[in-house]
Design an enzyme around this catalytic site. Structure first.
Site, PDB file in Angstrom:
ATOM      1  N   HIS A 195     -61.621 121.343  51.990  1.00 15.92           N
ATOM      2  CA  HIS A 195     -62.473 121.614  53.200  1.00 15.92           C
ATOM      3  C   HIS A 195     -62.519 122.937  53.833  1.00 15.92           C
ATOM      4  O   HIS A 195     -63.675 123.530  54.376  1.00 15.92           O
ATOM      5  CB  HIS A 195     -61.829 120.464  54.256  1.00 15.92           C
ATOM      6  CG  HIS A 195     -62.639 119.239  54.266  1.00 15.92           C
ATOM      7  ND1 HIS A 195     -64.168 119.106  54.250  1.00 15.92           N
ATOM      8  CD2 HIS A 195     -61.897 117.919  54.355  1.00 15.92           C
ATOM      9  CE1 HIS A 195     -64.253 117.835  54.114  1.00 15.92           C
ATOM     10  NE2 HIS A 195     -63.129 117.264  54.266  1.00 15.92           N
ATOM     11  N   HIS A 218     -57.588 117.931  48.852  1.00 16.20           N
ATOM     12  CA  HIS A 218     -59.051 117.591  49.600  1.00 16.20           C
ATOM     13  C   HIS A 218     -59.189 118.257  50.923  1.00 16.20           C
ATOM     14  O   HIS A 218     -60.058 119.045  51.054  1.00 16.20           O
ATOM     15  CB  HIS A 218     -58.861 116.187  49.861  1.00 16.20           C
ATOM     16  CG  HIS A 218     -60.208 115.511  50.788  1.00 16.20           C
ATOM     17  ND1 HIS A 218     -61.319 115.085  50.219  1.00 16.20           N
ATOM     18  CD2 HIS A 218     -60.541 115.693  52.099  1.00 16.20           C
ATOM     19  CE1 HIS A 218     -62.232 114.990  51.113  1.00 16.20           C
ATOM     20  NE2 HIS A 218     -61.583 115.108  52.274  1.00 16.20           N
ATOM     21  N   GLU A 219     -58.034 118.572  51.676  1.00 16.43           N
ATOM     22  CA  GLU A 219     -58.092 119.185  52.840  1.00 16.43           C
ATOM     23  C   GLU A 219     -58.224 120.496  52.879  1.00 16.43           C
ATOM     24  O   GLU A 219     -58.882 121.201  53.467  1.00 16.43           O
ATOM     25  CB  GLU A 219     -56.859 118.792  53.970  1.00 16.43           C
ATOM     26  CG  GLU A 219     -56.757 117.168  54.129  1.00 16.43           C
ATOM     27  CD  GLU A 219     -58.109 116.897  54.753  1.00 16.43           C
ATOM     28  OE1 GLU A 219     -58.904 117.364  55.644  1.00 16.43           O
ATOM     29  OE2 GLU A 219     -58.264 115.374  54.596  1.00 16.43           O
ATOM     30  N   GLU A 254     -67.832 115.594  52.006  1.00 17.49           N
ATOM     31  CA  GLU A 254     -66.724 114.980  51.678  1.00 17.49           C
ATOM     32  C   GLU A 254     -66.722 114.795  50.168  1.00 17.49           C
ATOM     33  O   GLU A 254     -65.891 114.928  49.646  1.00 17.49           O
ATOM     34  CB  GLU A 254     -66.698 113.397  52.288  1.00 17.49           C
ATOM     35  CG  GLU A 254     -66.362 113.500  54.029  1.00 17.49           C
ATOM     36  CD  GLU A 254     -65.074 113.906  54.191  1.00 17.49           C
ATOM     37  OE1 GLU A 254     -64.066 113.688  53.329  1.00 17.49           O
ATOM     38  OE2 GLU A 254     -64.758 114.830  55.001  1.00 17.49           O
TER      39      GLU A 254
END
Length: 291
Positions: free
Chosen positions: A148, A144-145, A224
């Site tokens: 980003h 997930h990071e 997100e």
């Protein structure tokens, strides 16, 4: 660098559009009649709006290390650190970005990514996250990071914040001059802005700031959803990210500094001002994905 160039060009375009609209509406004539130069106001709005945002972006990585007490993994001290480093490297290669710095910090369950450039970012996870999740779930959070970073979310959110800041600065001062002019319309000896201008500007800065914060938070929530989808894509399946979010829903997430909150795995409370969507909405969005 292309994103930074786009950031600057967009900022300039916003100021130019504000100037054109103000001229078409006759705001420039009103401001000039009341002793304010439109060009000077636009310049001030640009510096105050985008200057602070871009400085915040450029110093985001060292500030994150300092405020969170991040230990950057240069040489792994144990098997866990070696695994985290290798996991980030694998995801970075899949995402087509440069290897980020990788760090660990003491705290409740959370993780974040930051940095001005996607090929030299920082990805950090908390000790609480490592202790409270399975390796597969932690891997999903790391994905997930990295998503980003690959999506350029740090620059994107800074751009949106800068645009909002510029509008707040510009509109609050135009409204301030309008109110002050109305209050002193019969005072022919007045010169320069009066108390009405200063009070109105402060009030409008606060009110418009709340509106701007809600708009920025909405954009953050959309990023997100995209990062969750990116983690599923990097892992080749969505279930680990679903499991990680479900696990996170039962934890008390650690608070991140305001400048990094939008790039964390979990956010605060308050629907309109929250940088993250509710966990159940994120899980539902992932479950509705084809993969």
């Amino acid at each position: 660098m292309k994103r930074i160039a786009l950031f600057l060009l967009t900022n300039i375009a916003v100021v130019v559009v504000l100037g054109i609209v103000a001229s078409l509406l006759g705001v420039n004539r009103f401001l000039t009649a009341n002793g304010l130069n439109l060009g000077a106001l636009l310049g001030f709005a640009f510096i105050m709006g985008f200057g602070g945002a871009i400085i915040s972006l450029l110093i985001s990585k060292p500030m994150a290390k300092w405020t969170s007490g991040v230990h950057v993994i240069d040489q792994p001290r144990n098997a866990d650190e070696a695994w985290i480093l290798q996991t980030v490297q694998n995801f970075a290669q899949k995402a087509g970005i440069g290897m980020p710095e990788v760090g660990i910090y003491e705290g409740e369950p959370n993780a974040f990514a930051t940095g001005a450039f996607k090929n030299s970012a920082l990805v950090a996870v908390s000790t609480g996250l490592l202790q409270g999740m399975t390796r597969e779930e932690v891997e999903a959070v790391i994905g997930h990071e990295v998503a980003h970073v690959a999506n350029g979310d740090m620059v994107t959110m800074t751009l949106i914040q800068g645009v909002m800041n510029t509008f707040v600065v510009f509109l609050s001062r135009v409204i301030g001059y309008a109110v002050d002019s109305f209050l002193r319309k019969n005072d022919e000896n007045s010169s320069g802005p009066g108390i009405g201008y200063y009070v109105t500007t402060i009030v409008m800065d606060i009110l418009l700031g709340f509106v701007a914060a809600m708009i920025v938070a909405w954009f953050s929530r959309q990023r997100e959803f995209r990062a969750d989808a990116g983690a599923a894509q990097l892992m080749g399946r969505k279930q680990p990210m679903v499991n990680a979010l479900a696990r996170l829903g039962g934890m008390v997430p650690g608070e991140l500094p305001k400048s990094m909150a939008a790039m964390g795995i979990a956010g605060g409370i308050g629907k309109l001002f929250s940088s993250h969507p509710p966990i159940e909405e994120r899980i539902a969005a992932l479950q509705n994905r084809a993969q």
